[in-house]
Design an enzyme around this catalytic site. Sequence first.
Site, PDB file in Angstrom:
ATOM      1  CG  ASP A 144      -0.194  -0.020   2.517  1.00 41.74           C
ATOM      2  OD1 ASP A 144       0.957   0.381   2.708  1.00 41.74           O
ATOM      3  OD2 ASP A 144      -0.592  -1.078   3.340  1.00 41.74           O
ATOM      4  CE  LYS A 147       2.457  -2.840   5.575  1.00 39.69           C
ATOM      5  NZ  LYS A 147       2.369  -3.406   6.956  1.00 39.69           N
ATOM      6  CD  GLU A 192      -4.532   1.145  -1.430  1.00 44.17           C
ATOM      7  OE1 GLU A 192      -3.728   0.939  -0.590  1.00 44.17           O
ATOM      8  OE2 GLU A 192      -5.663   1.304  -1.561  1.00 44.17           O
ATOM      9  CG  ASN A 233      -3.991   8.615  -0.649  1.00 49.12           C
ATOM     10  OD1 ASN A 233      -2.998   7.875  -0.544  1.00 49.12           O
ATOM     11  ND2 ASN A 233      -4.715   8.630   0.377  1.00 49.12           N
ATOM     12  CG  HIS A 266      -9.788   7.686  -0.176  1.00 53.66           C
ATOM     13  ND1 HIS A 266      -9.826   6.468  -0.344  1.00 53.66           N
ATOM     14  CD2 HIS A 266      -8.699   8.148   0.426  1.00 53.66           C
ATOM     15  CE1 HIS A 266      -8.764   5.792   0.116  1.00 53.66           C
ATOM     16  NE2 HIS A 266      -8.045   6.880   0.552  1.00 53.66           N
ATOM     17  CD  GLU A 291      -8.219  -1.967  -1.911  1.00 56.15           C
ATOM     18  OE1 GLU A 291      -8.009  -1.126  -0.983  1.00 56.15           O
ATOM     19  OE2 GLU A 291      -7.071  -2.474  -2.165  1.00 56.15           O
ATOM     20  CG  ASP A 300     -13.646  -5.057  17.483  1.00 58.21           C
ATOM     21  OD1 ASP A 300     -13.553  -5.401  16.332  1.00 58.21           O
ATOM     22  OD2 ASP A 300     -13.168  -5.722  18.391  1.00 58.21           O
ATOM     23  CG  ASN A 306     -13.228  -2.963  13.779  1.00 55.83           C
ATOM     24  OD1 ASN A 306     -12.346  -3.962  13.772  1.00 55.83           O
ATOM     25  ND2 ASN A 306     -14.493  -3.099  14.043  1.00 55.83           N
ATOM     26  CG  ASP A 387       2.285  -1.701   9.983  1.00 56.53           C
ATOM     27  OD1 ASP A 387       1.670  -1.617  11.108  1.00 56.53           O
ATOM     28  OD2 ASP A 387       1.469  -1.559   9.051  1.00 56.53           O
ATOM     29  CG  ASP A 398     -14.724  -6.866  13.046  1.00 59.52           C
ATOM     30  OD1 ASP A 398     -13.362  -6.746  13.162  1.00 59.52           O
ATOM     31  OD2 ASP A 398     -15.289  -6.706  13.972  1.00 59.52           O
TER      32      ASP A 398
HETATM   33 CA    CA Z   1     -12.132  -5.936  14.741  1.00 54.41          CA
END
Ligand code: CA
Length: 664
Positions: A144, A147, A192, A233, A266, A291, A300, A306, A387, A398
């Site tokens: 993305d 990275k 991306e 973006n 966005h 996407e 959550d 999330n 990360d 979710d």
């Molecule tokens: Ca979650």
Amino acid sequence: MNKRYLLIFLTVCLLFSCLSGCRMLKKEKIDLVVSSEDIYVKKVDNLAEDFIMGMDASCVISLENSGVKYYDYQGKEADVYKVLAQSGINYIRVRIWNDPFDENGNGYGGGNCDLSNAIEIGKRASKYGLKLIVNFHYSDFWADPGKQQTPKAWENMNIEDKSQALYLYTKDCLIRLRQAGIDVGMVQLGNETNGAMTGESIWKNIIYHLMSSGAKAVREIFPEALIAVHFTNPENSSSYQDYAKKLDYYDLDYDVFASSYYPFWHGSLDNLAAILSEIATKYNKQVMVMETSYPYTAEDSDFSGNTITESSYVTKNYPYSLQGQVNAIVDIIDTIANKTVNGIGICYWEGTWISVGQQSYQQNSFLWEKYGSGWASSYAADYDPDDAGRYYGGCAVDNQALFDSSGKPLESLKVFQLVRTGNEIALAADTIEDLHLSFDLNSAIILPDKVNAIMNDNSRREIDVIWQYEQIKLLDTSKPGKYTICGVADDLTAFCHISIVKKNYLLNPSFEEDRHKTAVPSGWQIDHNGRADQLYVEEKVSDSLSGTKHFHFWSKAPDSIEFSLQQTVTPLRKGCYDFSISIMGGDGGNTNIYAYVKIDGEVKYRESLTITVYNSWQTANIINIEYDGVSTIEVGIYVKCSGAGSGAWGKIDDASLTISEQGD
Ligand code: CA
């Protein structure tokens, strides 16, 4: 037939069968959903039959290995790809990582999405007539804008060798998909790729060498498939035009310029349509949203936080409800179908990624580690130490899925089919906006008889509410306190958050009386150097300490934030007073921030404040201010920041000037 001819004949047969798919997979008949009693779906006109209604469903196998089961609308256990097909989905997108495993074979997570995973998903998708969008990340794990790491096997290769490796890898993957009889409709070269791919960050290397090698392999093995490039973006002005220009300059052979579009991050849909249309027209390309997703709840369900929650710093044009999710999707489909030149479709991201269990974090964590069903496992630390190595865990989306946490399809999933016909059930309130009210000590509590409702067609209107007067009667208005009163409006629960406060002598103390982007809030004065990029009242519940508005500041350039926000209080009788005001913010660099009280133009009281991180409010409390009842009294806050990172920003809210204990 002699031996030589037989050999030629067999070779031709083999080639033919490879190119046409070694095994044609048998397709099952699909009964499409036709209605919903629960969701309002506006019909989108001009939807071509082959308009792409895609679903990225890459994690399914790892979720099933973790024990997840999916169900159909009748509540029977079912193949999730069949349920998607019944709901109007016609393409399945699947990501492929070269080698998402450590040296002991432990998966990095995120579905452990290697080629064999894609083949298994592709076979199931093809069975229900769904085409595949093959999403090569050309990395061993997530790619993305943050990275774009080189696969382990390609490390230390020069660009020529890496390009050749990418060509052979792409070709091998596609041959194996073809041999499995999978109907590949589109192949994506990188994910991306905003200025980097496969460890390369020079455009010539990315496009001329790497992407072109991938494109060559696609044309050889799947000549009928579309080739897509994918960026994100769209809200950054002109970046997309730069990418398109570079692709043209290095003469990449591609068909589809695709964008991520997450409504909460966005920018506007009008902006998205405008920039994609410009590229479609200028370079004669097809365009799509590759996407997107939207929350159906703020809650959550898998014990792993999330990305989007109620307090997220994002644009919330739709409520976090099933209907909000539907309306977000419908608007994107409408934008691509009717407002964008050469728009061919949209693809929802990981709408099948749900919780692996309801019991505990420990139990889920065991499954995420073992089957790769969380966003990252601890085994990814070697490859992605900064990360995944630090924050590995479960699913962060979710609450944006189209299945509930037990695997049952949400009514909102039907939108992909119903958007073609419309499903216009009666107009009704979908969610009620919370009320925030403040009352002086010992005053009568009278609540409004209307609340703001967001309707199922995403319009807003005021509707009647009946509050629980038993709750109101129990309020103790003799001392400061906070209460929440419930009510009923159109069968929905309404909430009124009440603060009992000492009389506040300030006007417009919480900036609620102004419209969004008012530069000088009513009752207040601003003194500033004019260089801040943004300095105004902002309407955003999640960024306000109370109510829906606050005073907002931001500036990208260093040394450009300096202002004071103050109010002259009049009239005020002789006595002893307390002044308070709150602030939060970040990226301040060197700061000089303080609340102050001026008597006859001179600062007599001050208290320093700091800004640290988002949502960390700091409050200045200046107490026992002696006032003679005659002098001019001004209260306010002074802010000076040198800026750091992408610039200093902050929010100011909830000023109060009240009589102090001594003055009672
Ligand atoms: Ca979650």
